[in-house]
Design a protein around this motif. Structure first.
Motif, PDB file in Angstrom:
ATOM      1  N   ALA A 207       6.998  16.232  33.492  1.00 10.90           N
ATOM      2  CA  ALA A 207       6.768  14.976  34.200  1.00 10.90           C
ATOM      3  C   ALA A 207       6.808  15.182  35.713  1.00 10.90           C
ATOM      4  O   ALA A 207       6.013  14.586  36.457  1.00 10.90           O
ATOM      5  N   SER A 208       7.714  16.045  36.154  1.00 10.97           N
ATOM      6  CA  SER A 208       7.782  16.332  37.580  1.00 10.97           C
ATOM      7  C   SER A 208       6.521  17.027  38.089  1.00 10.97           C
ATOM      8  O   SER A 208       5.970  16.673  39.137  1.00 10.97           O
ATOM      9  N   ARG A 209       6.020  17.998  37.315  1.00 10.52           N
ATOM     10  CA  ARG A 209       4.785  18.690  37.703  1.00 10.52           C
ATOM     11  C   ARG A 209       3.599  17.736  37.660  1.00 10.52           C
ATOM     12  O   ARG A 209       2.722  17.778  38.526  1.00 10.52           O
ATOM     13  N   LEU A 210       3.567  16.893  36.649  1.00  9.25           N
ATOM     14  CA  LEU A 210       2.463  15.941  36.543  1.00  9.25           C
ATOM     15  C   LEU A 210       2.446  14.988  37.730  1.00  9.25           C
ATOM     16  O   LEU A 210       1.366  14.643  38.256  1.00  9.25           O
ATOM     17  N   ASP A 211       3.620  14.558  38.167  1.00 10.19           N
ATOM     18  CA  ASP A 211       3.678  13.677  39.336  1.00 10.19           C
ATOM     19  C   ASP A 211       3.143  14.376  40.582  1.00 10.19           C
ATOM     20  O   ASP A 211       2.443  13.761  41.402  1.00 10.19           O
ATOM     21  N   LYS A 212       3.460  15.649  40.740  1.00  9.19           N
ATOM     22  CA  LYS A 212       2.964  16.390  41.898  1.00  9.19           C
ATOM     23  C   LYS A 212       1.440  16.463  41.878  1.00  9.19           C
ATOM     24  O   LYS A 212       0.779  16.293  42.916  1.00  9.19           O
ATOM     25  N   PHE A 213       0.872  16.729  40.673  1.00  6.50           N
ATOM     26  CA  PHE A 213      -0.587  16.795  40.575  1.00  6.50           C
ATOM     27  C   PHE A 213      -1.215  15.428  40.875  1.00  6.50           C
ATOM     28  O   PHE A 213      -2.221  15.347  41.595  1.00  6.50           O
ATOM     29  N   LYS A 214      -0.625  14.362  40.330  1.00  6.15           N
ATOM     30  CA  LYS A 214      -1.204  13.035  40.535  1.00  6.15           C
ATOM     31  C   LYS A 214      -1.136  12.625  42.004  1.00  6.15           C
ATOM     32  O   LYS A 214      -2.091  12.011  42.523  1.00  6.15           O
ATOM     33  N   GLN A 215      -0.042  12.942  42.653  1.00 10.64           N
ATOM     34  CA  GLN A 215       0.060  12.612  44.070  1.00 10.64           C
ATOM     35  C   GLN A 215      -0.972  13.384  44.890  1.00 10.64           C
ATOM     36  O   GLN A 215      -1.557  12.847  45.833  1.00 10.64           O
ATOM     37  N   LEU A 216      -1.179  14.641  44.501  1.00  8.28           N
ATOM     38  CA  LEU A 216      -2.139  15.458  45.236  1.00  8.28           C
ATOM     39  C   LEU A 216      -3.573  14.992  45.000  1.00  8.28           C
ATOM     40  O   LEU A 216      -4.417  15.034  45.913  1.00  8.28           O
ATOM     41  N   LEU A 217      -3.854  14.548  43.768  1.00 14.43           N
ATOM     42  CA  LEU A 217      -5.213  14.116  43.438  1.00 14.43           C
ATOM     43  C   LEU A 217      -5.505  12.685  43.862  1.00 14.43           C
ATOM     44  O   LEU A 217      -6.669  12.272  43.888  1.00 14.43           O
ATOM     45  N   ALA A 218      -4.448  11.926  44.159  1.00 12.96           N
ATOM     46  CA  ALA A 218      -4.649  10.514  44.483  1.00 12.96           C
ATOM     47  C   ALA A 218      -5.104  10.301  45.917  1.00 12.96           C
ATOM     48  O   ALA A 218      -5.597   9.208  46.249  1.00 12.96           O
ATOM     49  N   GLY A 219      -4.963  11.282  46.760  1.00 13.42           N
ATOM     50  CA  GLY A 219      -5.347  11.112  48.159  1.00 13.42           C
ATOM     51  C   GLY A 219      -6.848  11.022  48.327  1.00 13.42           C
ATOM     52  O   GLY A 219      -7.627  11.403  47.437  1.00 13.42           O
ATOM     53  N   PRO A 220      -7.285  10.533  49.462  1.00 13.38           N
ATOM     54  CA  PRO A 220      -8.733  10.404  49.704  1.00 13.38           C
ATOM     55  C   PRO A 220      -9.441  11.742  49.790  1.00 13.38           C
ATOM     56  O   PRO A 220     -10.622  11.842  49.440  1.00 13.38           O
ATOM     57  N   ASN A 221      -8.730  12.765  50.246  1.00 11.86           N
ATOM     58  CA  ASN A 221      -9.276  14.116  50.322  1.00 11.86           C
ATOM     59  C   ASN A 221      -8.244  15.078  49.730  1.00 11.86           C
ATOM     60  O   ASN A 221      -7.145  15.229  50.285  1.00 11.86           O
ATOM     61  N   THR A 222      -8.599  15.706  48.635  1.00  8.94           N
ATOM     62  CA  THR A 222      -7.671  16.589  47.941  1.00  8.94           C
ATOM     63  C   THR A 222      -7.539  17.911  48.687  1.00  8.94           C
ATOM     64  O   THR A 222      -8.552  18.529  49.062  1.00  8.94           O
ATOM     65  N   ASP A 223      -6.314  18.322  48.898  1.00 11.50           N
ATOM     66  CA  ASP A 223      -6.037  19.609  49.525  1.00 11.50           C
ATOM     67  C   ASP A 223      -6.228  20.701  48.473  1.00 11.50           C
ATOM     68  O   ASP A 223      -5.360  20.908  47.610  1.00 11.50           O
ATOM     69  N   LEU A 224      -7.359  21.387  48.514  1.00 11.38           N
ATOM     70  CA  LEU A 224      -7.676  22.373  47.476  1.00 11.38           C
ATOM     71  C   LEU A 224      -6.745  23.581  47.522  1.00 11.38           C
ATOM     72  O   LEU A 224      -6.426  24.155  46.477  1.00 11.38           O
ATOM     73  N   GLU A 225      -6.314  23.978  48.707  1.00 11.54           N
ATOM     74  CA  GLU A 225      -5.401  25.113  48.795  1.00 11.54           C
ATOM     75  C   GLU A 225      -4.071  24.789  48.144  1.00 11.54           C
ATOM     76  O   GLU A 225      -3.495  25.603  47.413  1.00 11.54           O
ATOM     77  N   GLU A 226      -3.566  23.601  48.409  1.00 10.91           N
ATOM     78  CA  GLU A 226      -2.313  23.193  47.773  1.00 10.91           C
ATOM     79  C   GLU A 226      -2.503  23.026  46.270  1.00 10.91           C
ATOM     80  O   GLU A 226      -1.591  23.325  45.481  1.00 10.91           O
ATOM     81  N   LEU A 227      -3.672  22.563  45.865  1.00 12.38           N
ATOM     82  CA  LEU A 227      -3.952  22.406  44.441  1.00 12.38           C
ATOM     83  C   LEU A 227      -3.998  23.761  43.747  1.00 12.38           C
ATOM     84  O   LEU A 227      -3.541  23.891  42.608  1.00 12.38           O
ATOM     85  N   ARG A 228      -4.523  24.771  44.401  1.00 13.68           N
ATOM     86  CA  ARG A 228      -4.545  26.115  43.826  1.00 13.68           C
ATOM     87  C   ARG A 228      -3.131  26.660  43.656  1.00 13.68           C
ATOM     88  O   ARG A 228      -2.810  27.272  42.636  1.00 13.68           O
ATOM     89  N   LYS A 229      -2.304  26.473  44.681  1.00  8.06           N
ATOM     90  CA  LYS A 229      -0.933  26.956  44.579  1.00  8.06           C
ATOM     91  C   LYS A 229      -0.193  26.269  43.424  1.00  8.06           C
ATOM     92  O   LYS A 229       0.569  26.900  42.692  1.00  8.06           O
ATOM     93  N   LEU A 230      -0.426  24.994  43.277  1.00 10.39           N
ATOM     94  CA  LEU A 230       0.245  24.246  42.218  1.00 10.39           C
ATOM     95  C   LEU A 230      -0.281  24.623  40.840  1.00 10.39           C
ATOM     96  O   LEU A 230       0.442  24.561  39.839  1.00 10.39           O
TER      97      LEU A 230
END
Length: 448
Positions: free
Chosen positions: A191-214
């Motif tokens: 649930a904690s990891r899922l929240d991190k992904f949802k917060q990252l994907l919810a922004g207007p512009n997704t940070d792809l570098e941070e998404l790769r690290k996650l």
């Protein structure tokens, strides 16, 4: 039964061979050993000079039998003795003896079983050590160390008890079930990891570098489809542009279908289509791939890609790279937990069309970075196999020397690893998890 004279004649024929002598043994693929035919081989073997030793007289079986007091005399009474022994066995006595042995064994195990650990209060969140561990360690502030006599007498029972499985008593908020603890802890972490992904994907512009690290440590199932589309470069990072990009790409793919797919039976392309048609039923999972709609989807994806990439065309192994994308994108639209057993015919046609287009474009993005794996002579695969050989020689020189000693070439066993990106080596769910990490690295370095 033969007479004594006949028995003596039989043993006289073999009195020159003593038990234990080395004889030539031939299987069904070899003819019997003939000294006349193999005399040259026997003569060619050099004889090692040895010190003359007094020859020992060979004894016959009759002499051996007469000198052995406890040997059984083979006679006609053998069958009668066996029959008498079978009749003397009482089934009830045998069963009673077996039950008595089992009862005694159970009683001994009960006596050896250590006492149950004390109950832990519901508010205490500490983990109680296992039974085997609590008997092998002493509290730091408790009683002194046991005496040598006690430790010696308890060593054997403890060693036996440690080999048996013991349950670990766990207390977490009043719950003592280990499975409940593991599932709750796992669900909290997920649930904690899922929240991190949802917060990252919810922004207007997704940070792809941070998404790769996650994504390096795995992607939750519910956000895996959109994450793969973003990391593969199929969708833009800007949220507002995604619907228009999806619609445009899907229309473009089906325009390729209308323009190229009818040429699959032409002389120039029929060999390519035929090879694709043969390879798809060999893929796994069979329960999914062999469904008619899935087979048609895979045929269209592979044929269109081969037509639009004439430098390599279709090569065996590319077909396996379609499966992970298709399965992941189908997870958004089916209720079954196991996609392998899902009935694709119940999925709406529009949904299947979108999944087909998304699968094609994501697979194309992946192959754009490793297309030299499938061009003439497959230089990409040869380079990766060489990289693997250098890696093994640095990390485990003993294994590397062993392979060289037995003349095992890395290309002989690692070619399929690189050609299929390990699709044929591990189960599908493990492959999908592995591809979560693939999305985070440069595809030109796959799979090492």
């Amino acid at each position: 039964m033969a007479s004594d004279g006949a028995r003596k004649q039989f043993w006289k024929r073999s009195n020159s061979k003593v038990p234990g002598s080395i004889q030539h043994v031939y299987g069904a693929q070899h003819p019997p050993f003939d000294p006349l035919l193999h005399g040259t081989l026997l003569k060619a073997t050099p004889k090692v000079p040895t010190t003359p030793v007094k020859a020992r007289r060979t004894s016959t079986f009759q002499e051996f039998e007469s000198n052995t007091s406890d040997a059984w005399d083979a006679s006609e009474d053998d069958d009668e003795l066996l029959a008498m022994a079978a009749e003397s066995l009482n089934t009830e006595v045998v069963m009673e003896t077996a039950n008595r042995v089992l009862r005694n064994h159970s009683q001994r195990q009960e006596r050896r079983r250590p006492p149950e650990p004390p109950a832990v209060p519901s508010g205490d969140l500490r983990l109680v050590k296992s039974v085997s561990e609590s008997h092998t360690s002493c509290p730091a502030g408790g009683m002194g160390a046991p005496s040598r006599r006690e430790s010696a007498s308890d060593a054997a029972p403890l060693q036996r008890s440690q080999s048996l499985p013991h349950s670990v008593t766990v207390a977490l908020g009043g719950t003592s079930d280990p499975s409940t603890l593991s599932s709750s802890a796992l669900s909290e972490r997920e649930a904690s990891r899922l929240d991190k992904f949802k917060q990252l994907l919810a922004g207007p512009n997704t940070d792809l570098e941070e998404l790769r690290k996650l994504s390096w440590s795995g992607i939750p199932k519910s956000v895996r489809p959109i994450t793969w589309k973003l990391l593969s470069g199929y969708l833009p990072a800007n949220v507002e542009r995604r619907p228009a990009t999806l619609q445009r790409k899907q229309k473009e793919y089906f325009a390729f279908i209308e323009h190229y797919y009818d040429s699959r039976h032409d002389d120039a392309h029929q060999d390519t289509y035929r090879q694709i048609h043969i390879d798809i039923p060999r893929m796994s999972p069979e329960a999914l791939i062999l469904q008619p709609k899935v087979t048609e989807i895979f045929e269209r994806i592979l044929f269109i890609w081969a037509i639009r990439h004439p430098a390599s065309g279709y090569v065996q192994g590319i077909n396996d790279l379609v499966t992970p994308f298709f399965v992941v994108f189908m997870c958004e639209h089916i209720e079954e937990e196991d996609v392998d057993a899902a009935d694709v015919s119940r999925v709406p046609t529009d949904v299947l069309r979108n999944v087909e287009a998304d699968t094609y474009w994501c697979m194309s993005r992946l192959l754009d970075g490793i297309q030299d794996n499938y061009t003439f002579a497959q230089p990409g695969i040869q380079m990766k196999v060489k990289m693997l050989e250098e890696l093994v020689s640095r990390i485990d020189e003993q294994v590397h020397r062993h392979l060289e000693q037995h003349e095992v070439r890395y290309l002989q066993f690692a070619f399929r690893w690189m050609n299929n990106l390990l699709m044929r080596e591990v189960p599908l769910h493990c492959t999908i998890r592995l591809w979560d990490t693939y999305q985070d690295v440069d595809v030109k370095t796959l799979p090492i």
